[in-house]
Design a protein around this motif. Structure first.
Motif, PDB file in Angstrom:
ATOM      1  N   GLY A  66       7.496   4.235  -0.365  1.00 48.38           N
ATOM      2  CA  GLY A  66       6.322   3.445  -0.015  1.00 48.38           C
ATOM      3  C   GLY A  66       5.046   3.807  -0.758  1.00 48.38           C
ATOM      4  N   PRO A  67       4.686   5.086  -0.820  1.00 55.79           N
ATOM      5  CA  PRO A  67       3.437   5.454  -1.496  1.00 55.79           C
ATOM      6  C   PRO A  67       3.460   5.210  -3.010  1.00 55.79           C
ATOM      7  CG  PRO A  67       4.171   7.196  -0.009  1.00 55.79           C
ATOM      8  CD  PRO A  67       5.306   6.235  -0.150  1.00 55.79           C
ATOM      9  N   LEU A  68       4.650   5.037  -3.565  1.00 56.10           N
ATOM     10  CA  LEU A  68       4.771   4.911  -5.022  1.00 56.10           C
ATOM     11  C   LEU A  68       4.815   3.470  -5.497  1.00 56.10           C
ATOM     12  CD1 LEU A  68       7.572   7.612  -5.521  1.00 56.10           C
ATOM     13  CD2 LEU A  68       5.094   7.951  -5.614  1.00 56.10           C
ATOM     14  N   LEU A  69       4.980   2.530  -4.570  1.00 56.43           N
ATOM     15  CA  LEU A  69       5.193   1.144  -4.961  1.00 56.43           C
ATOM     16  C   LEU A  69       3.903   0.479  -5.422  1.00 56.43           C
ATOM     17  CD1 LEU A  69       7.621  -0.227  -2.212  1.00 56.43           C
ATOM     18  CD2 LEU A  69       8.177   0.439  -4.550  1.00 56.43           C
ATOM     19  N   ASP A  70       4.035  -0.322  -6.479  1.00 57.72           N
ATOM     20  CA  ASP A  70       2.950  -1.194  -6.911  1.00 57.72           C
ATOM     21  C   ASP A  70       3.187  -2.538  -6.234  1.00 57.72           C
ATOM     22  OD1 ASP A  70       1.184  -2.888  -8.128  1.00 57.72           O
ATOM     23  OD2 ASP A  70       1.824  -2.475 -10.182  1.00 57.72           O
ATOM     24  N   TRP A  71       2.487  -2.790  -5.139  1.00 59.75           N
ATOM     25  CA  TRP A  71       2.767  -3.956  -4.315  1.00 59.75           C
ATOM     26  C   TRP A  71       2.412  -5.267  -5.000  1.00 59.75           C
ATOM     27  CZ3 TRP A  71       5.865  -3.753  -0.279  1.00 59.75           C
ATOM     28  CH2 TRP A  71       6.082  -2.508   0.312  1.00 59.75           C
ATOM     29  N   THR A  72       1.665  -5.194  -6.090  1.00 62.98           N
ATOM     30  CA  THR A  72       1.372  -6.429  -6.835  1.00 62.98           C
ATOM     31  C   THR A  72       2.595  -6.933  -7.588  1.00 62.98           C
ATOM     32  OG1 THR A  72       0.637  -5.271  -8.849  1.00 62.98           O
ATOM     33  CG2 THR A  72      -1.014  -5.700  -7.147  1.00 62.98           C
ATOM     34  N   ARG A  73       3.633  -6.112  -7.651  1.00 65.28           N
ATOM     35  CA  ARG A  73       4.854  -6.523  -8.361  1.00 65.28           C
ATOM     36  C   ARG A  73       6.055  -6.621  -7.425  1.00 65.28           C
ATOM     37  NH1 ARG A  73       6.644  -3.179 -12.811  1.00 65.28           N
ATOM     38  NH2 ARG A  73       5.712  -1.343 -11.852  1.00 65.28           N
ATOM     39  N   VAL A  74       5.787  -6.704  -6.118  1.00 69.34           N
ATOM     40  CA  VAL A  74       6.853  -6.753  -5.116  1.00 69.34           C
ATOM     41  C   VAL A  74       6.765  -8.068  -4.347  1.00 69.34           C
ATOM     42  CG1 VAL A  74       7.801  -5.669  -3.047  1.00 69.34           C
ATOM     43  CG2 VAL A  74       6.870  -4.242  -4.884  1.00 69.34           C
TER      44      VAL A  74
END
Length: 232
Positions: A106-114
């Motif tokens: 979770g802390p590592l995800l780039d949510w703009t690409r999910v």
């Protein structure tokens, strides 16, 4: 949240657990398809996923990972799709696996690409139906309710009708597309010819061609031109 897939009309889906020659992969990546999605129901590992990504990265085609196993989350993809099997009877495939993945990554995800995909699994004989214990005995109202659930309640940007290995009911596909207001309708299953590609493209926003790549490569590649020539 990304909307980079908003213009996609045609997608090829590659399974890391299946063999594909370099020549075949080159033809796929240079075919003019809008994107390549990497994913599969079984046998997907970090090693075979990263190997396939490295081979695809020789070309400029957009590449997304559909996450089916948290052990196979590989950095370097343009986009990451998170499937939620809405009609699964095993909660592991609705929130369980997703919860565990976010604990780790979770802390590592780039949510703009999910982006989340609301999967509606329609073929009882498919690997994904068996894996998720999906209830595939759905009438039109059931399928439409799941589509509304994905879009209106959960605000998912993608509703994915998955017939996986068999060509689906295009009237049902068209009806579901008609009720969606913001979500994009992906359709996958049994597209192995120009004619089926045109039919599916007329009913869905985005068609996904997968199994045919491993069984009838030339026919699968011909689906790109069929969709492009059909227009929007």
């Amino acid at each position: 949240m990304t909307d980079a897939f908003a213009h996609w009309r045609h997608v090829f889906k590659l399974d890391p657990d299946k063999e594909l020659s370099d020549e075949a992969l080159e033809r796929i990546c240079l075919s003019g398809t809008d994107a390549v999605v990497v994913g599969g129901s079984t046998g997907v590992t970090f090693d075979n996923t990263v190997d396939l990504l490295a081979r695809i990265r020789r070309y400029e085609v957009s590449c997304a990972l559909e996450i089916s196993s948290r052990e196979a989350i590989v950095p370097g993809f343009d986009l990451y799709f998170v499937p939620v099997a809405l009609n699964a009877q095993d909660a592991e495939w609705i929130v369980g696996q997703h919860h565990q993945a976010l604990k780790e990554y979770g802390p590592l995800l780039d949510w703009t690409r999910v982006a989340a995909e609301g999967y509606i699994i329609m073929n009882a004989d498919s690997a994904v139906a068996r894996l998720t214990s999906a209830n595939t005995q759905l009438d039109d109202k059931d399928a439409e309710a799941y589509a509304r659930l994905a879009e209106q309640l959960f605000s998912m940007p993608i509703v994915y009708l998955e017939y996986s290995g068999t060509f689906g009911d295009m009237e049902r596909v068209s009806r579901i597309r008609g009720l969606l207001r913001k979500a994009r309708l992906f359709y996958g299953g049994g597209i192995d010819s120009r004619d089926k590609a045109r039919q599916a493209a007329a009913c869905a926003d985005t068609i996904v061609v997968g199994n045919a790549l491993y069984e009838r490569l030339d026919d699968a590649l011909a689906t790109v031109e069929a969709v492009k020539s059909a227009g929007s």
